[in-house]
Design an enzyme around this catalytic site. Structure first.
Site, mmCIF file in Angstrom:
data_model
loop_
_atom_site.group_PDB
_atom_site.id
_atom_site.type_symbol
_atom_site.label_atom_id
_atom_site.label_comp_id
_atom_site.label_asym_id
_atom_site.label_seq_id
_atom_site.Cartn_x
_atom_site.Cartn_y
_atom_site.Cartn_z
ATOM 1 N N LYS A 24 0.865 -1.185 0.000
ATOM 2 C CA LYS A 24 0.000 0.000 0.000
ATOM 3 C C LYS A 24 0.897 1.230 0.000
ATOM 4 C CE LYS A 24 -3.935 2.119 2.363
ATOM 5 N NZ LYS A 24 -4.998 1.867 3.348
ATOM 6 N N GLY B 2 -0.673 7.856 -5.590
ATOM 7 C CA GLY B 2 -0.363 6.444 -5.371
ATOM 8 C C GLY B 2 0.501 6.172 -4.142
ATOM 9 N N ARG C 88 -13.571 -7.112 -2.282
ATOM 10 C CA ARG C 88 -14.458 -6.239 -1.509
ATOM 11 C C ARG C 88 -15.876 -6.343 -2.063
ATOM 12 N NH1 ARG C 88 -10.560 -2.100 -0.422
ATOM 13 N NH2 ARG C 88 -8.548 -3.103 -0.677
ATOM 14 N N ASP D 237 -16.538 -0.248 -0.904
ATOM 15 C CA ASP D 237 -15.209 -0.651 -1.397
ATOM 16 C C ASP D 237 -14.278 -0.960 -0.243
ATOM 17 O OD1 ASP D 237 -15.654 2.249 -1.147
ATOM 18 O OD2 ASP D 237 -13.524 2.432 -1.568
HETATM 19 P P1 AMP Z 1 -10.222 4.848 0.604
HETATM 20 O O1 AMP Z 1 -11.498 5.547 0.936
HETATM 21 O O2 AMP Z 1 -9.012 5.367 1.328
HETATM 22 O O3 AMP Z 1 -10.346 3.373 0.766
HETATM 23 O O4 AMP Z 1 -9.891 5.140 -0.944
HETATM 24 C C1 AMP Z 1 -10.856 5.260 -1.941
HETATM 25 C C2 AMP Z 1 -10.212 5.209 -3.292
HETATM 26 O O5 AMP Z 1 -9.220 6.235 -3.456
HETATM 27 C C3 AMP Z 1 -9.514 3.899 -3.634
HETATM 28 O O6 AMP Z 1 -9.728 3.631 -4.982
HETATM 29 C C4 AMP Z 1 -8.075 4.230 -3.350
HETATM 30 O O7 AMP Z 1 -7.186 3.396 -4.041
HETATM 31 C C5 AMP Z 1 -7.965 5.668 -3.830
HETATM 32 N N1 AMP Z 1 -6.864 6.399 -3.204
HETATM 33 C C6 AMP Z 1 -6.799 6.864 -1.932
HETATM 34 N N2 AMP Z 1 -5.629 7.513 -1.722
HETATM 35 C C7 AMP Z 1 -4.931 7.462 -2.880
HETATM 36 C C8 AMP Z 1 -3.645 7.932 -3.307
HETATM 37 N N3 AMP Z 1 -2.826 8.611 -2.506
HETATM 38 N N4 AMP Z 1 -3.264 7.660 -4.575
HETATM 39 C C9 AMP Z 1 -4.075 6.989 -5.410
HETATM 40 N N5 AMP Z 1 -5.284 6.528 -5.074
HETATM 41 C C10 AMP Z 1 -5.720 6.755 -3.833
HETATM 42 MG MG MG Z 2 -10.314 1.697 0.284
#
Ligand code: AMP
Ligand code: MG
Length: 521
Positions: free
Chosen positions: A126, A139, A203, A273
């Site tokens: 991650k 990312g 998920r 998700d």
């Molecule tokens: P989360 O609510 O943190 O589970 O994230 C929701 C979505 O945003 C998922 O598709 C994650 O992969 C994406 N995401 C969150 N932070 C980043 C980041 N820094 N770079 C790329 N994608 C992100």
């Molecule tokens: Mg997530």
């Protein structure tokens, strides 16, 4: 690079269709469950911490853990033989609304490791760099949120709560810019990569995405892979198999959320998700632990207005999420009855778990109907008296019905005024509880043992994590390691570790990272 003992069997990408394009160009990915993408190498991967128990379970020996390759592989700069990196495609309902394609925007799976004990563990980095699902983001992940995920994954495991695990925490040697409260104050923070591990990272949203696109072929392939790989015990055939699978997902979700309520954990972002098909706690973001008991509390500032994901509503939200999953799966069923039956399983199992937890947390042999009220009254006192949830239950363990004394709960109060206000009600309740205990078959020792197994003493309080983070940001990892050590035995009193069982200090009441966390990580 060859590492003989590690065996990979990357079934997810072998059995499911992949994206034709490789690499991180941001795009919509249709008809595919994953995209091949390499982690982006980092400047200076350095191992900060690892989980010894998980390393043993995975069959990683000391030489491997200490080798120079280990931080390189788990920082994203190298691969062991057999690893085939990919990012998974999924969608989700975020805060009640369908959000379309989301996917692993910063998580990259390296492979499915076959452990010596026969278990299968998908290893996933991650913060490993951009993927086709990164949208506008970088990312990456910051050290503070990586420490939080690393510690809490392992803490949950030791609490007996189903969870994804964390193998390693690697500093990248690069900085990441984050605007922690989205208020126009971006700052450069140290970056890190956590390697998480789970039998599956599927998920609810993994199934919702193809369903939303009318792609029943992919939906069916996903369900079939999930059953074959993750639920091999399901013996039924055809539609009955799907029905029983869904019911088991409902059951596991009920068990999971009951555990969260038992230990005082607030996930913070229960979007679909972020709900695991295996009923594991997944995606540690702005989560928190209840200090003073408050069913309306959420640590997530991004959710401060609606409080959709507050502590007390987690069971209802889990159920709502299951209804979204049921909707997504409906094309695989001739009629809705089996899906309704699955949802009913959630209700039944959750209700049963709740009663079991009432008995265990109050130290009763069994939960009678009137004990449900007894517990509700106790929780009301905790709320009105602003009492620390963890310490209140541990205090109650010391209560002696033959010599009722309210002093066993003194430690749990945050303020004298609130204590005084609630004292009459508390006295009355303790009388009732004493009478109930005298009418229970368990003796004092048995009762305390039962309570000690259900009521943890050490949880990853937000301020404890924050202390360790601030130390780590100054280059001192001892706080992270000590917490990891203490949280291995959360139910046992550990002499000399009083600090880690302490209630929230005043400095942490309204501090960022302690009572306020955002999704920025
Ligand atoms: P989360 O609510 O943190 O589970 O994230 C929701 C979505 O945003 C998922 O598709 C994650 O992969 C994406 N995401 C969150 N932070 C980043 C980041 N820094 N770079 C790329 N994608 C992100
Ligand atoms: Mg997530």
């Amino acid at each position: 690079m060859s590492t003989e003992p590690l065996r990979f069997d990357n079934r997810f990408i072998r059995d499911l269709p992949g994206d034709d394009e490789t690499g991180p160009r941001v795009r919509e990915v249709r008809g595919a469950a994953w995209s091949a993408v390499m982690p982006t190498p980092v400047a200076a991967p350095t191992l900060l911490a690892y989980s010894p128990e998980l390393a043993v379970q995975l069959g990683l020996d000391q030489d491997l853990l200490e080798s120079a390759d280990f931080p390189r592989v788990f920082g994203g700069n190298a691969l062991y033989e057999g690893m085939q990196p990919w990012a998974a495609n999924y969608g989700g309902h975020q805060f009640g609304h369908w959000a379309g394609q989301l996917g692993d925007g910063r998580a990259i799976s390296l492979g499915e490791l076959l452990a010596p004990d026969g278990t299968r563990w998908e290893l996933q980095l991650k913060g490993a760099g951009r993927t086709p699902y990164s949208r506008g983001a970088d990312g990456r992940a910051v050290l503070r949120s990586s420490i939080r995920e690393f510690l809490c994954s392992e803490a949950m495991h030791h609490l007996g709560v189903p969870t994804t695990r964390a193998l390693s925490l690697v500093a990248t040697g690069e900085s990441v810019v984050r605007d922690m409260f989205y208020d126009g104050h971006p700052e450069a923070e140290p970056g890190a990569v956590v390697c998480r591990a789970a039998p599956s990272f599927l998920r609810f949203g993994s199934f919702e995405l193809p369903a939303s696109r009318g792609d029943v072929v992919l939906l069916r392939q996903l369900v079939d892979l999930c059953i074959a790989r993750d639920f091999p015990e399901l013996a039924q055939a055809g539609n009955e198999r799907y029905a029983e699978w869904f019911a088991q997902v409902c059951e596991r979700t009920a068990v999971l959320v009951a555990h969260w309520m038992r230990v005082g954990f607030v996930h913070g972002v229960m979007n679909t998700d972020n709900l695991s098909i295996l009923g594991l706690t997944i995606d540690y973001g702005p989560y928190g632990w209840v200090d003073d008991y408050d069913p309306d509390w959420t640590p997530n500032t991004t959710d401060a207005q609606g409080r959709r994901y507050r502590f007390g509503t987690q069971p209802q939200v889990a159920y709502w999420n299951l209804t979204r999953l049921a909707q997504a799966l409906s094309p695989l069923f001739d009629d809705a009855a089996p899906l309704h039956a699955g949802l009913a399983r959630f209700q039944a199992v959750h209700a049963q778990r709740e009663r079991e937890d009432i008995a265990a947390k109050l130290g009763l042999a069994q939960c009678r109907d009137e004990d449900v009220e007894l517990m509700a009254a106790w929780l009301q006192i905790l709320h009105d008296g602003e009492m620390d949830m963890t310490l209140a239950f541990r205090g109650l363990m010391q209560f002696v019905p033959q010599a009722p004394d309210v002093a066993v709960l003194d430690e749990a109060f945050y303020s004298e005024a609130r204590r005084n206000a609630v004292l009459p009600a508390l006295h009355a309740w303790l009388q009732q509880y004493a009478a109930r205990l005298r009418d229970d078959p368990l003796d004092g020792a048995e009762r305390r043992q039962r309570m000690a197994a259900a009521n943890p003493l050490y949880v990853l309080r937000n301020w404890l994590a924050q202390e360790a983070i601030e130390q780590a940001e100054r280059g001192d990892l001892s706080g992270v390691r000590t917490l990891l050590e203490v949280l291995r035995r959360p139910y046992d009193m550990q002499p000399g570790r009083g600090h880690y069982a302490g209630k929230r200090p005043e400095w942490a009441r309204d501090k960022a990272g302690c009572s306020m966390l955002s999704c920025s990580s």
